[in-house]
Scaffold this active site. Structure first.
Site, short mmCIF file in Angstrom:
data_model
loop_
_atom_site.label_atom_id
_atom_site.label_comp_id
_atom_site.label_asym_id
_atom_site.label_seq_id
_atom_site.Cartn_x
_atom_site.Cartn_y
_atom_site.Cartn_z
N GLU A 1 0.80 -1.15 0.06
CA GLU A 1 -0.03 -0.14 0.15
C GLU A 1 0.82 1.45 0.05
O GLU A 1 0.50 2.45 -0.58
CB GLU A 1 -0.94 0.10 1.41
CG GLU A 1 -2.04 -0.98 1.25
CD GLU A 1 -3.01 -0.73 0.27
OE1 GLU A 1 -3.15 0.20 -0.44
OE2 GLU A 1 -4.08 -1.67 0.26
N GLU B 1 -19.63 -5.46 -4.61
CA GLU B 1 -18.37 -5.57 -3.96
C GLU B 1 -17.91 -6.92 -4.49
O GLU B 1 -16.99 -7.33 -5.13
CB GLU B 1 -18.12 -5.51 -2.56
CG GLU B 1 -16.86 -5.77 -2.15
CD GLU B 1 -15.60 -4.74 -2.31
OE1 GLU B 1 -15.85 -4.03 -3.11
OE2 GLU B 1 -14.44 -5.22 -2.10
#
Ligand SMILES: *[C@@H]1O[C@H](CO)[C@@H](O)[C@H](O)[C@H]1NC(C)=O
Ligand SMILES: *[C@@H]1O[C@H](CO)[C@@H](O)[C@H](O)[C@H]1NC(C)=O
Ligand SMILES: *[C@@H]1O[C@H](CO)[C@@H](O)[C@H](O)[C@H]1NC(C)=O
Ligand SMILES: *[C@@H]1O[C@H](CO)[C@@H](O)[C@H](O)[C@H]1NC(C)=O
Ligand SMILES: *[C@@H]1O[C@H](CO)[C@@H](O)[C@H](O)[C@H]1NC(C)=O
Ligand SMILES: *[C@@H]1O[C@H](CO)[C@@H](O)[C@H](O)[C@H]1NC(C)=O
Ligand SMILES: *[C@@H]1O[C@H](CO)[C@@H](O)[C@H](O)[C@H]1NC(C)=O
EC number: 3.2.1.-
Length: 526
Positions: free
Chosen positions: A125, A378
């Site tokens: 990330e 999702e």
């Protein structure tokens, strides 16, 4: 993309996203396609308005923190408190050419203390958002848009900050194999002691770390990331590669051996495949092996994991695999796949990949237009005509979604929308490749749906249920990728040609990292 931890049938993290650029002198368009990449000012301005609105909310209530909570006008710090939203918004403010916001972020980045954090640091990330955001801003401001930076010194400090951050992260690769640990601690340096890492988190570093080496001349960054990746390019044992190019997910950091044969184009695996072709776009000389692995994965995907829902033979989705067993489940994160096939087809001049990519884009578009909000879920599932009624991997749709499944060709197992970009991203590639206005309209309709459903308070919030008319309620959280990805792709599809747009002749001057930050490419030899 992003690696988000999604709740798939198995292990995993998530991720994703895509690429880009343009040649100034267009020669001829492939197969007589129209050159239709003109500005749609009204739509581009509407997306800019949404960006400015969310930025103002962030600046007022959350500046320097990682995420805005738009309903309570507060903030959170899930990305080490270094201001993830500001760094992720940087390249979007630049391509939208909003000087005041560019200046604010440019003057903010030098103030970040990348040496200090009390929380766990995700190598992945941190690389895609912070390192990616800074390298992209540097490439754009040193390249095509220098007049947007009022402080040239600060642009150089942005690069210095990227170097400092990478130097702080580099110990992650200090393992017996060179495969990095993903869960890090800084003060003092240490890891979460995990003995495995996943292919998305191992395989979505190489673009950023190679770019950093190419800009600075310090080859170490590229070497570290490419060494880790080398185990993914030559997977062992053979059982972890059920079909050529399609591989398992978890890899032992101490031995380099894959631990499973479970995978797909979904979160946890996704951007590993994405970066195979993007590395070739980045530098055709050094990364032909990556290209070859993408071709194997693409061909195997078309041959073995592309399936059609029993009720909608016209739709194509990619199934997940566990060995050679298929699980008919996919997710918003995986919808970058259409864009990846299109980029591969443009780059390799292979129409079959473009055509297949457009089929995947069409399927993901249907996940949007079939719901009450006009936004896709999702996670979703389907069954095929060959699915056995008692197949526990592939349950039939529940009774309350039977009618929905008959019509839509998928049923929803997680109805949230967390401001993800992948469907918009694939619309963007489809439009750049074809010039067909339909894809602009699809992107516009999706943007209008998101703007009318998720816009609340001082920004945009996650939705609980895309198949409830009002989105089923909010989760008070605006992830940084809203700025980096959703708004950038929503804007660029309506923006005029420029060097950082994806080029439909496959010769790009920029390539987007998985967080939609455009990097200058080395490209093909002149
Ligand atoms: C320009 O940026 C540098 C580096 O961040 C900073 O020290 C300097 O004060 C800035 N200059 C102005 C005029 O803002
Ligand atoms: C190159 O980068 C590595 C990795 O962070 C670092 O240890 C090394 O000091 C750098 N070399 C130079 C000359 O800056
Ligand atoms: C990892 O292992 C080391 C050595 O056993 C230990 O000191 C450290 O606390 C462990 N870290 C975590 C996050 O468990
Ligand atoms: C599944 O079978 C139904 C009924 O025979 C048929 O209408 C449909 O086209 C088939 N679906 C696929 C994907 O072949
Ligand atoms: C599923 O049904 C088939 C035949 O209908 C049977 O042969 C098989 O054993 C069943 N599998 C399970 C897991 O029950
Ligand atoms: C190109 O754009 C114009 C103006 O938006 C539109 O009228 C035309 O249909 C488009 N052509 C194609 C092939 O999409
Ligand atoms: C987005 O929402 C705002 C606030 O409701 C509205 O003013 C604006 O017109 C919307 N934009 C579009 C394109 O619908």
């Amino acid at each position: 993309m992003h690696f988000s931890r999604t709740i798939l049938a198995v292990p995993v993290l998530g991720l994703l996203s895509l690429t880009v650029l343009a040649v100034p002198n267009r020669v001829k368009l492939p197969r007589g396609r129209p050159d239709n990449h003109t500005l749609n000012r009204e739509r581009a301005d509407a997306v800019k308005e949404a960006f400015t609105f969310s930025w103002d909310g962030y600046q007022k209530y959350a500046m320097g923190h990682d995420e805005l909570h738009p309903i309570s006008n507060s903030y959170s710090d899930s990305r080490n408190s270094w201001g993830a939203s500001a760094v992720d918004a940087f390249s979007t403010a630049i391509v939208m050419q909003i000087p005041e916001i560019v200046d604010t972020i440019l003057n903010y980045i030098p103030t970040i203390d990348f040496d200090v954090t009390t929380d766990q640091v995700s190598l992945f990330e941190t690389t895609i958002r912070y390192l990616g955001g800074m390298l992209s801003g540097y490439d754009l401001l040193k390249g095509p848009l220098p007049t947007l930076a009022s402080n040239a010194t600060a642009v150089d400090v942005v690069l210095a900050q990227a170097i400092r951050l990478a130097d702080n992260l580099a110990f992650a690769f200090d393992t017996p194999t060179g495969i990095p640990s993903n869960g890090l601690y800084f003060n003092p340096p240490g890891t979460d002691n995990s003995t495995t890492n996943g292919i998305a988190t191992i395989g979505t570093l190489v673009l950023e770390w190679t770019r950093l080496s190419d800009i600075t001349g310090n080859k170490t960054y590229a070497e570290l990331s490419q060494k880790g990746e080398s185990y993914l390019l030559a997977p062992k044992p053979a059982s972890s590669e059920p079909w050529p190019g399609l591989v398992g997910t978890n890899v032992d950091i101490n031995t380099g051996l894959f631990q499973d044969a479970f995978g797909g184009w979904v979160g946890g695996d996704d951007s590993f495949y994405e970066y195979l072709i993007k590395m070739y776009v980045y530098d055709t000389t050094r990364f032909s092996e990556y290209r070859d692995r993408w071709i194997l994965a693409a061909d195997s995907s078309i041959a073995h994991i592309a399936t059609h829902p029993s009720t909608r033979p016209d739709l194509t989705f990619l199934s997940i695999f566990d060995g050679q067993e298929l699980i008919h489940e996919s997710e918003h994160l995986a919808c970058f796949d259409g864009g990846s096939f299109i980029l591969g087809g443009l780059t390799l001049k292979e129409q079959k990949y473009i055509d297949f990519g457009l089929e995947l884009v069409n399927g993901c578009h249907d996940t949007y237009i079939s719901t009450l909000t006009g936004i896709g879920p999702e996670i979703f599932r389907w069954v095929t005509n060959s699915t056995a009624a008692n197949d526990t991997n592939n349950p039939q749709p529940p009774a309350d979604q039977q009618a929905f499944y008959e019509k839509a060709g998928f049923f929803i197992t997680n109805g949230q929308y967390v401001l993800r970009p992948e469907v918009m991203e694939s619309f963007y590639y489809a439009y750049r490749a074809t010039g067909d206005q339909q894809y602009r309209d699809w992107a516009w309709n999706a943007f209008v749906a998101i703007n009318s459903t998720a816009r609340v308070g001082s920004g945009f919030a996650e939705l609980q249920d895309v198949n409830a008319a009002d989105g089923g309620g909010f989760n008070d959280f605006q992830d940084s990728f809203w700025f980096a990805e959703v708004l950038k792709y929503s804007y660029l599809i309506h923006a005029p040609d420029s060097v950082f747009q994806v080029e439909n002749q496959g010769v790009n001057q920029f390539v987007f990292n998985t967080e939609a930050h455009p990097f200058k490419v080395v490209g093909p030899p002149i």
